[in-house]
Design a protein around this motif. Structure first.
Motif, short mmCIF file in Angstrom:
data_model
loop_
_atom_site.label_atom_id
_atom_site.label_comp_id
_atom_site.label_asym_id
_atom_site.label_seq_id
_atom_site.Cartn_x
_atom_site.Cartn_y
_atom_site.Cartn_z
N PRO A 246 -22.46 -23.08 83.58
CA PRO A 246 -22.29 -23.17 85.03
C PRO A 246 -22.11 -24.61 85.47
CG PRO A 246 -24.58 -22.71 84.49
CD PRO A 246 -23.82 -22.61 83.21
N ASP A 247 -21.60 -24.78 86.66
CA ASP A 247 -21.27 -26.13 87.13
C ASP A 247 -22.48 -26.98 87.44
OD1 ASP A 247 -18.51 -25.84 86.94
OD2 ASP A 247 -18.37 -24.88 88.90
N SER A 248 -23.57 -26.34 87.83
CA SER A 248 -24.72 -27.15 88.26
C SER A 248 -26.02 -26.51 87.80
CB SER A 248 -24.73 -27.30 89.78
OG SER A 248 -24.81 -26.03 90.41
N GLY A 249 -26.97 -27.36 87.46
CA GLY A 249 -28.32 -26.92 87.16
C GLY A 249 -28.45 -26.26 85.80
N ARG A 250 -29.69 -25.99 85.42
CA ARG A 250 -29.99 -25.31 84.17
C ARG A 250 -29.59 -23.84 84.29
NH1 ARG A 250 -32.92 -25.54 79.57
NH2 ARG A 250 -34.01 -23.65 78.90
N ALA A 251 -28.98 -23.32 83.25
CA ALA A 251 -28.50 -21.94 83.28
C ALA A 251 -29.66 -20.95 83.36
CB ALA A 251 -27.66 -21.65 82.04
N ARG A 252 -29.44 -19.87 84.08
CA ARG A 252 -30.43 -18.78 84.16
C ARG A 252 -30.49 -17.99 82.85
NH1 ARG A 252 -31.70 -17.71 89.52
NH2 ARG A 252 -30.24 -18.54 91.08
N GLY A 253 -29.44 -18.08 82.05
CA GLY A 253 -29.32 -17.31 80.82
C GLY A 253 -27.87 -17.32 80.39
N THR A 254 -27.50 -16.37 79.55
CA THR A 254 -26.13 -16.30 79.03
C THR A 254 -25.63 -14.87 79.13
OG1 THR A 254 -26.53 -18.12 77.50
CG2 THR A 254 -24.65 -16.69 77.03
#
Length: 328
Positions: free
Chosen positions: A96-104
């Motif tokens: 994703p473009d911003s921040g830590r990913a929620r998952g995959t």
């Protein structure tokens, strides 16, 4: 003509017809499960053909060139290679473009398709904050081979992608380790059936599934194709399934999403279009009823075997967004 001689001629006629039907079925099964290395377009869907074109299709078999990828997504992707029992698979990985990913979210396409057909869906998951992995299943796109088994061996590709994502020691990509992050599987038609078999028989355990229009079993999907051409399915549909399995080394009558569903304990969202000529309501009802874990379902009125977001973009996004929100 004496009775014994008449019986002998009738027997010879029966054997000749039976042999001819098997020859035709063998040829059609090969064309259906093996892509050609020739340019051109795949034969149109049966429901789009005129009576004359349907007859020609029955006589000659489908035109089935290997599916190719279209343009890459507008968002940046990394092209990666995943080792599968079916050969090397090409995939696109993006964060994703911003921040830590929620998952995959790993995405798996349908029959005669490729990963580039799922860029819209992948873009939506990225906007929700997920890493995405778009996979060319074996024989499709830029992955190895020219064969498809419509979900059976493709389950090995699902399992290979799952293990690749869970391998935090991988060094060929900048991907983030998925430890403590949910890994969600998204599949369309063949890809959805491959996901179900990978979980039921190959031992993978994702955090959740999103399945669009999985067919109930291989025998029924063959009958559905004959019905879409307004041609009786018996016995050709059964012969087609039999020879398709023999040619590809598995028991095709056992390719059964309804049975796989009984082993699925991950939360699952099942999506279906009410005008789908390839997957019936009865098949969808059976899969949903047999799912062993938490489950949700949504039907899209008047939609056939096609991406639901094309007609119901807001509804499609809402159903998936709500389902994923409950998984956090």
């Amino acid at each position: 003509m004496q009775r014994p001689q008449r019986r002998r001629w009738l027997l010879l006629l029966f054997l000749g017809l039976f042999g001819a039907m098997n020859t035709v079925a063998f040829f059609h099964a090969w064309r259906f499960t093996h892509f050609s290395n020739e340019p051109g377009l795949h034969s149109p869907n049966p429901e789009q053909l005129s009576p004359g074109q349907k007859l020609w299709l029955l006589l000659t078999g489908i035109r089935n060139p290997k599916p190719h990828n279209g343009a890459k997504p507008a968002f940046p992707v990394e092209t990666v290679t995943i080792t599968s029992p079916n050969g090397p698979l090409e995939a696109w990985y993006a964060r994703p473009d911003s921040g830590r990913a929620r998952g995959t979210v790993a995405l798996f396409h349908g029959y005669t398709s490729s990963k580039s057909h799922l860029t819209h869906e992948a873009g939506f998951f990225r906007r929700l904050g997920y890493n995405v992995l778009l996979v060319d299943q074996a024989g499709n796109g830029n992955s190895a081979g020219f064969r498809t088994t419509v979900g059976y061996r493709e389950a090995d590709d699902v399992a290979a992608a799952f293990h690749w994502l869970n391998d935090s020691t991988a060094t060929k990509t900048q991907k983030q380790p998925t430890e403590n992050q949910p890994l969600i599987l998204y599949g369309v038609s063949m890809g959805a059936v491959a996901i179900l078999r990978a979980e039921a028989e190959l031992g993978i355990h994702p955090a959740a599934n999103i399945l669009e229009c999985p067919y109930g079993n291989m025998r029924q999907t063959a009958y559905n194709r004959f019905e879409s051409m307004h041609v009786p399915g018996f016995p050709m549909a059964d012969l087609l399934v039999f020879w398709g399995g023999v040619q590809n080394g598995f028991w095709a009558f056992g390719l059964n999403a309804e049975r796989y569903a009984t082993q699925i304990h991950a939360p699952t969202l099942l999506l279906w279009g009410t005008a789908d000529p390839r997957v019936s309501r009865a098949e969808t009802d059976a899969i949903f009823a047999h799912l062993a874990g938490p489950k949700a379902r949504h039907d899209f009125p008047g939609v056939g075997h096609q991406p639901y977001w094309q007609r119901y973009a807001a509804d499609w996004e809402q159903q998936i967004g709500q389902f994923l929100a409950r998984r956090r």
